[in-house]
Design a protein around this motif. Structure first.
Motif, PDB file in Angstrom:
ATOM      1  N   ALA A 111       5.896  17.005 -11.020  1.00 28.61           N
ATOM      2  CA  ALA A 111       6.883  16.066 -11.545  1.00 28.61           C
ATOM      3  C   ALA A 111       6.243  15.055 -12.487  1.00 28.61           C
ATOM      4  O   ALA A 111       6.763  14.776 -13.587  1.00 28.61           O
ATOM      5  N   HIS A 115       6.613  14.669 -16.673  1.00 31.46           N
ATOM      6  CA  HIS A 115       6.959  13.393 -17.307  1.00 31.46           C
ATOM      7  C   HIS A 115       5.948  13.030 -18.392  1.00 31.46           C
ATOM      8  O   HIS A 115       6.332  12.577 -19.492  1.00 31.46           O
ATOM      9  N   GLN A 314       8.743   8.453  -8.906  1.00 33.58           N
ATOM     10  CA  GLN A 314       9.458   9.719  -8.819  1.00 33.58           C
ATOM     11  C   GLN A 314      10.834   9.561  -8.192  1.00 33.58           C
ATOM     12  O   GLN A 314      11.785  10.228  -8.595  1.00 33.58           O
ATOM     13  N   SER A 315      10.980   8.671  -7.214  1.00 32.64           N
ATOM     14  CA  SER A 315      12.283   8.485  -6.591  1.00 32.64           C
ATOM     15  C   SER A 315      13.256   7.733  -7.484  1.00 32.64           C
ATOM     16  O   SER A 315      14.450   7.654  -7.180  1.00 32.64           O
ATOM     17  N   ASP A 317      13.713   8.626 -10.682  1.00 26.90           N
ATOM     18  CA  ASP A 317      13.828   9.524 -11.843  1.00 26.90           C
ATOM     19  C   ASP A 317      12.823   9.159 -12.919  1.00 26.90           C
ATOM     20  O   ASP A 317      13.142   9.101 -14.122  1.00 26.90           O
ATOM     21  N   MET A 318      11.582   8.880 -12.485  1.00 25.88           N
ATOM     22  CA  MET A 318      10.438   8.575 -13.335  1.00 25.88           C
ATOM     23  C   MET A 318      10.625   7.282 -14.124  1.00 25.88           C
ATOM     24  O   MET A 318       9.967   7.076 -15.155  1.00 25.88           O
ATOM     25  N   ARG A 324      14.232  -1.470 -13.210  1.00 28.03           N
ATOM     26  CA  ARG A 324      15.427  -1.519 -12.366  1.00 28.03           C
ATOM     27  C   ARG A 324      15.569  -2.845 -11.626  1.00 28.03           C
ATOM     28  O   ARG A 324      16.580  -3.098 -10.985  1.00 28.03           O
TER      29      ARG A 324
END
Length: 613
Positions: A111, A115, A314-315, A317-318, A324
């Motif tokens: 993952a 990215h 990763q949790s 969505d990169m 956030r």
């Protein structure tokens, strides 16, 4: 003569060979079968008959004839069905880039690699399954069984930032002098933004609340906080009755709802627990022990800033946690409410520096001794406070006077000139100056005190423990059974690399295997250096035993196996302080830890049975 044994399209052909020994069946290879089919067609046999006899189609038989015409007998061998080109195959330069990224960052998985390739402008970006196969093919990962799918987990998170913070405490941050620091952590549930990352020498309630108060002043007041049931966070389990602790008081004064996990349910605070795992694997694993608390805090702050603003999650969505995270949008009524903190935790205004006098006086600095000692009376609870540290001495010393010896790094407690407690502490020169006004110069550090740093591998330490009603004592988080007859008594545990000797009133009453690691022995609370253990044999004793039919021996109440290969042999057992050594004709067959002090009354073998005949 030819024979075909099978049915359908595939046949196994045999040829009958006649010789002096009679008839024999010889299996034909695939190339030989194809060659015989081609020869029959060239001899004039119809193609459809030959194809039916060999169990293939006419098109296959024509293909054999064409391959034989172009390449001879070698053209009839099996060929690979692999296509000459693969339009969707990953380009070689992309595979090289993936391998270089993985070698530079061994913790990056498919993952994260996908990215980083997308950020580098690679088009198209290989799928995670393709990246996993590339890593496996180049021996950069070890294939393991598939984990439980993420879709099977029941995940939850708040809808916006600042709705819930998760708080917890973690240990394992070591200094070069052997002391362990505690990490006070706080994470925003929605954004995974780290709001608290403070290192302290002791995770007391005041230290936790100080870190929490700084986070409130920096990021604002969340709606809820989620913690475990530690005494720093809640007093609902306080005996004899529940009480409100400082952390709960701060939350109540600022309108923060406190939530707690169930007993032994660490998955409820899974986000902060998962961050602690990241700290251990990515931060602590790459760092040597720190020289001091400020150096460790500075390194942690730099790493946390990268975690919050640069490292993709990763949790999420990169996305980065900082992208956030935002301060909670407050209403005008909320903006009028200031942060309410206890007076000793509220930020004090910076004092205005006083200009120096034009002619400063020559002051002689006070000489502070390297160690200071003072007397204290043990309270009725047996829990004494000295030099900012709580010290448990037990109710047996209640009302008695003890002497506290402190230096910049160590605290010793003496009772009647006997060392009974040792704790690691951290005191500044200002702290020693303040203690010097109420104490006296300390004696030299006792020889039985633990040295600074890790203990030598052969060091032997002693600790005092109270036996509970089940005959157990607690040491380094482990329960050791010393026997119900000792329930309620205070015993001394003499601990070496292999054994724990139980000493009661100066008499050795039992021996147990040592389950502690070397590092755990170096950080035992109340430990001191030990001398020779009483009651142990001073000379090596030799006894003889006959190995039983099951390959076992019984000596000093201990049964152990040395193997079926030695059954019936008369062996010599050497009784040492910590182990039994089994010898036969001068050769050592086995060793076994000595976990009992039972006296050996029989030194000769009772008989010899030869099981080898």
């Amino acid at each position: 003569m030819l024979y075909a044994l099978s049915a359908g399209l595939a046949f196994t052909w045999f040829v009958v060979i006649t010789g002096e020994a009679g008839l024999a069946l010889v299996e034909l290879s695939v190339v030989e079968q194809r060659y015989r089919a081609v020869l029959e067609v060239q001899a004039g046999c119809p193609v459809i008959e030959v194809a039916e006899r060999y169990g293939v189609t006419r098109q296959t038989l024509h293909a054999w004839m064409r391959r034989y015409r172009d390449g001879g007998l070698g053209g009839l061998a099996d060929r690979s069905h692999r296509p000459a080109v693969c339009p969707h195959q990953t380009a070689a330069e992309v595979e090289v880039l993936v391998c270089e990224l993985r070698r530079a960052h061994p913790r990056w998985g498919p993952a994260r690699l996908a990215h980083e390739l997308q950020r580098s402008g690679v088009e198209p970006v290989p799928s995670q399954a393709t990246l996993s196969r590339i890593l496996t093919r180049n021996n950069l990962v070890i294939p393991t069984g598939r984990r439980r799918p993420r879709s099977s987990y029941q995940r939850w998170e708040r809808d916006e930032p600042m709705q819930l913070w998760q708080l917890d405490i973690m240990g394992g941050v070591m200094l070069v002098d052997g002391r362990e620091l505690k990490l006070i952590s706080g994470i925003d549930d929605y954004s995974r933004f780290i709001v608290i990352a403070a290192l302290v020498t002791r995770a007391s309630a005041r230290a936790v609340c100080t870190a929490f108060a700084r986070a409130l002043a920096c990021h604002g007041v969340p709606e809820e906080v989620l913690t475990d049931n530690g005494k720093q966070f809640t007093g609902r389990f306080t005996q004899p009755r529940p009480t409100e602790v400082l952390f709960e008081r701060i939350c109540r004064d600022n309108g923060i709802t406190t939530r707690h996990t169930k007993i032994r349910s660490p998955t409820t605070t899974g986000k902060v627990e998962r961050w602690h795992r990241t700290v251990r694997e990515e931060f602590l694993a790459a760092q040597a022990p720190f020289t001091s608390l400020p150096a460790a805090q500075q390194a942690l702050d730099t790493w946390v800033a990268d975690y919050n603003t640069v490292r993709p999650h990763q949790s999420l969505d990169m996305a980065t946690p900082a992208s956030r995270f935002a301060h909670r949008t407050t209403s005008p009524a909320d903006q009028e409410l200031p942060l309410r903190l206890p007076a000793d935790l509220a930020a004090l205004p910076t004092p205005t520096p006083t200009p120096p006098p034009s002619a400063p006086l020559a002051l002689t600095p006070a000489v502070v001794p390297a160690a200071i000692e003072f007397d204290r009376i043990v309270p009725a609870s047996g829990n004494m406070t000295a030099a900012g540290r709580q010290i448990w001495l037990g109710t047996s010393l209640a009302g008695q006077t003890v002497t506290v010896w402190v230096s910049a790094t160590t605290l010793h407690v003496f009772h009647q000139d006997q060392l009974i407690k040792t704790h690691p502490i951290t005191l500044t020169p200002e702290d020693l100056t303040r203690l010097n006004t109420r104490g006296r110069p300390g004696r030299p550090s006792p020889a039985t005190a633990l040295p600074v740093g890790e203990l030598p591998a052969d060091a032997v330490v002693e600790v005092d423990r109270l036996v509970n009603h089940c005959g157990m004592v607690s040491i380094a988080g482990k329960q050791i059974s010393v026997g119900i007859p000792l329930a309620g008594k205070r015993v001394t545990l003499r601990i070496d690399a292999q054994l724990i000797h139980v000493i009661t009133d100066g008499v050795l009453t039992g021996t147990r295997p040592n389950p502690l690691t070397h590092q755990q022995r170096s950080h035992l609370h109340g430990a001191r250096m030990s001398g020779p253990a009483p009651g142990l044999p001073t000379q090596v004793t030799h006894v003889q035993r006959v190995v039983s039919s099951s390959g076992a021996l019984m000596i000093a109440g201990t049964k152990f196996h040395i193997g079926h290969a030695h059954r019936g042999k008369v062996v010599t057992v050497v009784l040492e302080d910590t182990q039994f050594r089994v010898l036969h004709q001068g050769q050592e067959l086995a060793t076994h830890p000595r976990t009992t002090i039972k006296e050996v009354t029989r030194t000769r073998a009772s008989g010899h049975i030869n099981y080898e005949t």
